[in-house]
Structure formats: structure tokens, C-alpha cells
Enzyme design. Structure first.
Site, PDB file in Angstrom:
ATOM      1  N   GLU A  86      -4.565   1.518  20.631  1.00 20.11           N
ATOM      2  CA  GLU A  86      -4.308   0.089  20.394  1.00 20.11           C
ATOM      3  C   GLU A  86      -3.475  -0.535  21.515  1.00 20.11           C
ATOM      4  O   GLU A  86      -2.896  -1.607  21.354  1.00 20.11           O
ATOM      5  CB  GLU A  86      -3.589  -0.122  19.055  1.00 20.11           C
ATOM      6  CG  GLU A  86      -4.294   0.468  17.855  1.00 20.11           C
ATOM      7  CD  GLU A  86      -5.604  -0.229  17.497  1.00 20.11           C
ATOM      8  OE1 GLU A  86      -6.211  -0.877  18.366  1.00 20.11           O
ATOM      9  OE2 GLU A  86      -6.013  -0.083  16.336  1.00 20.11           O
ATOM     10  N   TYR A 136      13.082 -15.486   4.011  1.00 19.85           N
ATOM     11  CA  TYR A 136      13.139 -14.445   5.050  1.00 19.85           C
ATOM     12  C   TYR A 136      11.808 -14.185   5.719  1.00 19.85           C
ATOM     13  O   TYR A 136      11.758 -13.901   6.909  1.00 19.85           O
ATOM     14  CB  TYR A 136      13.775 -13.161   4.503  1.00 19.85           C
ATOM     15  CG  TYR A 136      15.202 -13.049   5.004  1.00 19.85           C
ATOM     16  CD1 TYR A 136      16.110 -14.072   4.728  1.00 19.85           C
ATOM     17  CD2 TYR A 136      15.604 -11.997   5.801  1.00 19.85           C
ATOM     18  CE1 TYR A 136      17.400 -14.020   5.221  1.00 19.85           C
ATOM     19  CE2 TYR A 136      16.897 -11.939   6.294  1.00 19.85           C
ATOM     20  CZ  TYR A 136      17.789 -12.947   6.009  1.00 19.85           C
ATOM     21  OH  TYR A 136      19.047 -12.908   6.515  1.00 19.85           O
TER      22      TYR A 136
HETATM   23  P1  13P Z   1      -3.575   5.561  17.485  1.00 19.17           P
HETATM   24  O1  13P Z   1      -3.385   6.921  16.840  1.00 19.17           O
HETATM   25  O2  13P Z   1      -4.491   5.615  18.669  1.00 19.17           O
HETATM   26  O3  13P Z   1      -2.227   4.941  17.800  1.00 19.17           O
HETATM   27  O4  13P Z   1      -4.264   4.638  16.424  1.00 19.17           O
HETATM   28  C1  13P Z   1      -3.738   4.598  15.131  1.00 19.17           C
HETATM   29  C2  13P Z   1      -3.989   3.291  14.499  1.00 19.17           C
HETATM   30  O5  13P Z   1      -3.160   2.813  13.754  1.00 19.17           O
HETATM   31  C3  13P Z   1      -5.269   2.605  14.771  1.00 19.17           C
HETATM   32  O6  13P Z   1      -5.205   1.299  14.335  1.00 19.17           O
END
Ligand code: 13P
Length: 211
Positions: free
Chosen positions: A73, A119
């Protein structure tokens, strides 16, 4: 803060999120800006068991320079740093209630989190809902760039929340606030909760700086 201290803090906050159930398995990823680039959790790593020395490091151009392979990501994270000056951290979770909310087709695409409490308005602000694309699709970065830095947080449809902020602690707190508000929205689903009025939201904006 030194890079070594930042690594320690990243591992500590990630473990805390994992231990309190904000992430499960290897879901979620966290990045923090450092002087010469970005630290980001490795792909397929569990937030509860990170190793400081193996955290991925990217240079300012986004090239992987050390540690394990970065989260898939990374596009999503970099889009926040690029479009929101002063961004110091980004947290992406698959936390249960915010993710459940992200699966509801009736959400307002401009703001998926109703202004239920002061909040969530103060710490998170408006939360656009971005259309579904697969995890790791660079299109997610493009969609965030299209917001032109207007919002600190988004909900990825059928996927989960992403929150950015000026530093790691405030970003984690905002991600927690978003998750707890999503939970309240489900608790109150069959009632008709009073929401803050536009004037009350505006007053908060004047009285407290947004993240
Ligand atoms: P990664 O393990 O590559 O960080 O991906 C995990 C995730 O949350 C995908 O949206």
C-alpha cells in the site's frame, strides 16, 4: 526525533494497535516520515510482531533502500505525504467497525462518518469514501491525489480506513477515534441519534485545529 527512536515508537504503536484488536493477522500498515525518506511496515508483516531493524525504508523518491520489502500500500501512503504538507505519519487498518461501514453502499461518498461526536470532527474531519480497487493497486494513490489534500482520512470501500496526521501518535489516536465512532454508528443504527449540527461542526473547526 532520531530515526532510531522513530523505529522504536513505530513498533510500540503497531503492537499496541494489534494487541487491542485494531488489526488482525498481517492486515494494516503504518508509515512515518523521517529526515531522508519514509519508514513503512514490511508487506505481510503482523503489526504485533515488528522488528525495528527490518522495517522498510524508502528514500524521498520512494525507492526501497533498506529493510524488508515495503507494504504493497506504499502508493496510498505516499499520496498523503505528497498532497498534504506537514504529514508525518499514515495509518491504514482493517479495523472491524470502520471496515464494516466501508461495505455499506448507502454511505455518503463525500463523508462516510457522520458527525456524531466533537472528537471525530476535531481529530478526523471529513472522511470521503473511495471506490473499491484491489489492495496495492496504484490507482488508490491516484484517487487520494485527486482529493488534493482536502481530507486527512478516507474510507476505502469494502477495505478499511486510512488516516494521516502530523506525527505518529496523533495519527494513531485519530485512527482509533475513527474506529470507535464507526462502532458508535453501528450501536445506534436502529435509533435516530442526534448529530452535531453544521453550526456546531463549524464552531469546532474555529476552536480547534484539524489534523
Ligand atoms: P501489506 O501486508 O502489503 O502491508 O498489506 C496489508 C494490507 O492491509 C492491505 O490493505
Amino acid at each position: 526525533m532520531s530515526e532510531a527512536s522513530t523505529r522504536t515508537l513505530l513498533v510500540r504503536f503497531a503492537r499496541s494497535l494489534f494487541e487491542r484488536g485494531y488489526s488482525v493477522g498481517s492486515a494494516g500498515n503504518i508509515s512515518v516520515a523521517v529526515e531522508d525518506g519514509l519508514l513503512i511496515t514490511p508487506t505481510n508483516s503482523c503489526l504485533g510482531f515488528l522488528d525495528e531493524a527490518r522495517i522498510s525504508k524508502l528514500d524521498r523518491e520512494g525507492r526501497h533502500i533498506s529493510g524488508d520489502a515495503p507494504s504493497k500500500e506504499v502508493f496510498l501512503h505516499r499520496a498523503f505525504y505528497e498532497t498534504r504538507p506537514g504529514t508525518g505519519a499514515v495509518v491504514h487498518l482493517h479495523s472491524t467497525y470502520a471496515t464494516a461501514l466501508s461495505c455499506l453502499p448507502e454511505l455518503d461518498p463525500q463523508d462516510g462518518i457522520a458527525p456524531l461526536t466533537p472528537y471525530v470532527v476535531m481529530r478526523v474531519g471529513k472522511v470521503p469514501v473511495l471506490p473499491y480497487v484491489r489492495p496495492g493497486d496504484p490507482a488508490m494513490g491516484d484517487m487520494i491525489r485527486q482529493l488534493q489534500g482536502a481530507c486527512a482520512a478516507v474510507l476505502l470501500a469494502n477495505h478499511g480506513p486510512v488516516v494521516s496526521g502530523k506525527d505518529l501518535s496523533s495519527t494513531v489516536y485519530a485512527a482509533e477515534e475513527l474506529e470507535e465512532t464507526a462502532k458508535l454508528l453501528f450501536l445506534l443504527r436502529d435509533r435516530q441519534p442526534r448529530l452535531l449540527t453544521p453550526a456546531q461542526v463549524e464552531e469546532l473547526g474555529r476552536a480547534f485545529a484539524k489534523p
